[in-house]
Design a protein around this motif. Structure first.
Motif, short mmCIF file in Angstrom:
data_model
loop_
_atom_site.label_atom_id
_atom_site.label_comp_id
_atom_site.label_asym_id
_atom_site.label_seq_id
_atom_site.Cartn_x
_atom_site.Cartn_y
_atom_site.Cartn_z
N LEU A 120 -5.97 -15.21 -6.04
CA LEU A 120 -5.15 -15.03 -4.85
C LEU A 120 -5.44 -13.67 -4.22
CD1 LEU A 120 -1.67 -16.45 -5.91
CD2 LEU A 120 -3.29 -17.45 -4.28
N LYS A 121 -5.66 -13.68 -2.94
CA LYS A 121 -5.96 -12.46 -2.22
C LYS A 121 -4.67 -11.91 -1.61
CE LYS A 121 -8.53 -13.17 1.33
NZ LYS A 121 -7.74 -13.00 2.54
N ARG A 122 -4.43 -10.61 -1.77
CA ARG A 122 -3.21 -10.02 -1.25
C ARG A 122 -3.47 -9.36 0.09
NH1 ARG A 122 -1.56 -6.32 -6.26
NH2 ARG A 122 -3.77 -5.83 -6.06
N SER A 123 -2.39 -9.02 0.78
CA SER A 123 -2.47 -8.27 2.02
C SER A 123 -3.08 -6.90 1.75
CB SER A 123 -1.06 -8.11 2.60
OG SER A 123 -0.98 -7.01 3.46
N ARG B 218 0.98 0.25 0.55
CA ARG B 218 2.36 0.76 0.58
C ARG B 218 2.74 1.48 -0.72
NH1 ARG B 218 5.74 -4.59 1.35
NH2 ARG B 218 3.75 -5.69 1.43
N LYS B 219 2.26 1.02 -1.86
CA LYS B 219 2.63 1.61 -3.15
C LYS B 219 2.16 3.06 -3.27
CE LYS B 219 1.99 0.94 -8.14
NZ LYS B 219 1.36 0.09 -9.19
N HIS B 220 1.04 3.37 -2.63
CA HIS B 220 0.43 4.70 -2.78
C HIS B 220 0.62 5.58 -1.55
CE1 HIS B 220 -1.56 3.27 -6.44
NE2 HIS B 220 -1.87 2.17 -5.77
N VAL C 1 -13.86 -1.48 3.95
CA VAL C 1 -12.98 -0.69 3.09
C VAL C 1 -12.39 -1.50 1.95
CG1 VAL C 1 -10.79 0.59 3.02
CG2 VAL C 1 -12.41 0.97 4.90
N TYR C 2 -11.94 -2.71 2.26
CA TYR C 2 -11.20 -3.51 1.26
C TYR C 2 -12.04 -4.60 0.60
CZ TYR C 2 -7.20 -1.27 3.46
OH TYR C 2 -6.32 -0.33 3.95
N GLY C 3 -13.19 -4.95 1.20
CA GLY C 3 -14.02 -5.99 0.63
C GLY C 3 -14.23 -7.14 1.59
N PRO C 4 -15.29 -7.92 1.42
CA PRO C 4 -15.64 -8.99 2.37
C PRO C 4 -14.64 -10.14 2.42
CG PRO C 4 -17.03 -9.10 0.40
CD PRO C 4 -16.27 -7.81 0.32
N THR C 5 -13.77 -10.26 1.41
CA THR C 5 -12.79 -11.35 1.43
C THR C 5 -11.57 -11.02 2.29
OG1 THR C 5 -11.71 -10.50 -0.57
CG2 THR C 5 -13.46 -12.13 -0.86
N TYR C 6 -11.47 -9.78 2.76
CA TYR C 6 -10.35 -9.37 3.62
C TYR C 6 -10.75 -9.42 5.09
CZ TYR C 6 -7.72 -7.62 -0.41
OH TYR C 6 -7.03 -7.52 -1.59
N SER C 7 -9.75 -9.57 5.94
CA SER C 7 -9.99 -9.59 7.39
C SER C 7 -8.73 -9.10 8.09
CB SER C 7 -10.32 -11.01 7.86
OG SER C 7 -9.17 -11.84 7.75
N ILE C 8 -8.76 -9.12 9.42
CA ILE C 8 -7.58 -8.66 10.17
C ILE C 8 -6.38 -9.59 9.92
CG2 ILE C 8 -8.85 -7.46 11.97
CD1 ILE C 8 -8.42 -9.91 13.75
N ALA C 9 -6.65 -10.79 9.43
CA ALA C 9 -5.55 -11.70 9.10
C ALA C 9 -4.71 -11.15 7.95
CB ALA C 9 -6.10 -13.08 8.73
N LEU D 284 8.66 -1.06 2.01
CA LEU D 284 8.23 -1.74 3.23
C LEU D 284 6.77 -1.46 3.54
CD1 LEU D 284 11.32 -0.90 5.50
CD2 LEU D 284 10.98 -2.91 4.05
N ASP D 285 6.11 -2.43 4.19
CA ASP D 285 4.77 -2.13 4.68
C ASP D 285 4.91 -1.28 5.94
OD1 ASP D 285 4.92 -3.79 7.05
OD2 ASP D 285 4.46 -5.54 5.83
N LEU D 286 3.80 -0.76 6.44
CA LEU D 286 3.85 0.20 7.53
C LEU D 286 4.41 -0.43 8.80
CD1 LEU D 286 3.17 3.16 7.74
CD2 LEU D 286 0.90 2.55 8.59
N GLN D 287 4.12 -1.70 9.02
CA GLN D 287 4.62 -2.37 10.22
C GLN D 287 6.13 -2.57 10.14
OE1 GLN D 287 2.99 -2.93 12.95
NE2 GLN D 287 4.85 -3.72 13.91
N GLN D 288 6.64 -2.96 8.97
CA GLN D 288 8.07 -3.14 8.80
C GLN D 288 8.82 -1.82 8.94
OE1 GLN D 288 7.88 -4.82 4.88
NE2 GLN D 288 8.17 -6.93 5.61
N ALA D 289 8.27 -0.75 8.35
CA ALA D 289 8.94 0.55 8.38
C ALA D 289 9.02 1.10 9.79
CB ALA D 289 8.21 1.53 7.47
#
Length: 449
Positions: free
Chosen positions: A4-7, A138-140, A219-227, A433-438
């Motif tokens: 499972l890929k996370r945000s 968000r954790k870091h 930065v995060y790897g080829p399995t990540y995208s703007i989604a 919270l993530d940056l958008q929520q905060a």
């Protein structure tokens, strides 16, 4: 078996994040360096340039004035033109202005170059912290933004060591080499920063979707995208003027008030620690070693706060930081004739406990405002905080003379306790919270807005 890929907000910390955190600390490091190095060189400068008391004070304050001017301007330019280009241009300016000090022949010229250095250093706060905040999971985010405060103290310490070393080696015009020495850390940070990508959040906000997607994959790897990047929610038109009204205006008021309450007593006491300790009847070795110990404890307090920021949460840390540091100052005012051990214990308590408020100066401004105005908010808070720092530093010797040490400590305690009240009233909790929520006005930040 699929994984499972996370945000991106829940992605693990990687080498890029760690390097970016180090590179971004250049602003606070250089701030501590350039503001402290002038004190080392001033004795020689006064004789070489035949400075009057007026020019000594103005030159000493010039970089601080520059930080005030540069903070908001740097933030505004960063939100408008992007983090990446300003990230490099600003350090080029610091390096160039530092070199220019070597050839000054008048008080006016030295003032001008140090003012420009201050503007560049002030601009780096919103540039570097906003870029770092927009990449960190968000954790870091909290701990790594908070850790940047430690770099101010590191810069100040290195400045004193380098300055004294150069003055002992270069006997003629050593002050020129001392002032120009800022070029070395500036150049190192500049080289390290080259190749840093633009913030994908800023790119996405400007409609540059393909570029944002490419940065995320890099930065995060080829399995990540703007989604996998939380999408910005256009609740309303957001511009720099939003910092002065409506929901974001209230957040700006909170940031300004708590930052001012944190920085006024600290800068004043830090700048005049030997004089304050002398007023509390600490003399000789007690005063000398006491000043060193308090400086160390300020750093220790910030270090401990970075370790506890996620466990305690932003809101509780800020309230407790102001409350207990304020009580320590209150007790110093009540018992100015206490034993040296008691005085240093109370001062040490203040120095350690105020660390929580100090580290949150970089965290809250970056979390509470959206991408469109994040750097502008950090820059404005940086600028306004320097007003408090300058006023507090200017008033300390006057207060000691006219009001006495007890009332001076009472005034400092009142500022800290007011900070606790403001924090209890307005401070939100954003650690989960993530940056958008905060940064969203409708986000569940549990704030009293």
């Amino acid at each position: 078996m699929s994984v499972l890929k996370r945000s991106v907000e829940d992605a693990p910390l990687n080498g890029f994040h760690r390097k970016l955190a180090v590179y971004s600390s250049g602003g606070p490091f250089l701030d501590g360096y350039v503001l402290s190095i002038i004190g080392v060189a001033m004795v020689q400068i006064s004789g070489a340039l035949q400075l009057t008391a007026f020019w000594e004070g103005l030159i000493a304050a010039s970089a601080l004035i520059g930080v005030f001017l540069g903070g908001f301007l740097g933030g505004w330019f960063t939100d408008k033109y992007g983090r990446k280009i300003l990230y490099l241009v600003d350090l080029i300016a610091i390096v160039g202005f530092s070199v220019a000090q070597f050839w000054v022949e008048s008080a006016w010229a030295l003032f001008a170059w140090r003012l420009l250095i201050g503007i560049a250093v002030g601009a780096d706060y919103p540039i570097a912290t906003s870029l770092l905040a927009e990449f960190l999971p968000r954790k870091h985010r909290g701990p790594l933004l908070a850790a940047m405060v430690l770099m101010w103290f590191a810069g100040a310490a290195v400045a004193y060591l380098v300055g004294e070393l150069l003055l002992s080696v270069v006997t003629e015009d050593g002050w020129r080499w001392v002032l120009a020495s800022a070029v070395v850390p500036g150049a190192l940070f500049l080289i390290a920063r080259s190749g840093t990508p633009e913030s994908p959040r800023w790119l996405l906000n400007k409609g540059r979707t393909a570029e944002a997607d490419a940065v995320i994959k890099k930065v995060y790897g080829p399995t990540y995208s703007i989604a996998d990047l939380p999408e910005p929610t256009k609740e309303r038109s957001v511009s720099v003027w939003s910092l002065f009204h409506s929901g974001y205006g209230k957040r700006m008021a909170f940031i300004t008030l708590f930052w001012t309450c944190a920085i006024v007593p600290l800068f004043a006491i830090y700048a005049f620690a030997p004089k304050v300790l002398l007023a509390l009847k600490l003399t000789g070795d007690w005063a000398s070693y006491g000043s060193i110990a308090i400086t160390f404890l300020f750093t220790l307090g910030c270090f401990v706060a970075t370790k506890l920021i996620n466990r305690m949460g932003r809101r509780q840390m800020l309230i407790h930081s102001f409350l207990w540091s304020g009580i320590a100052l209150l007790l110093l005012g009540m018992f100015p004739d206490a034993s040296p051990t008691t005085v240093l214990l109370l001062f040490g308590t203040y120095a350690v406990m105020i660390g929580g408020a100090q580290v949150l100066e970089y965290v809250y401004p970056n979390e509470l405002f959206p991408t469109e105005i994040r750097a502008s908010a950090v820059g404005l808070a940086t600028s306004l905080s320097r007003i408090g720092a300058a006023v507090g530093t200017y008033l300390i010797p006057i207060s000691l003379t006219s009001l006495g040490i007890a009332n001076t400590m009472f005034a400092a305690a009142l500022i800290s306790l007011f900070g606790a009240l403001i924090s209890w009233w307005l401070a939100p909790e954003t650690s989960t919270l993530d940056l958008q929520q905060a940064s969203s006005l409708s986000g569940n930040t549990r704030a009293s807005y």
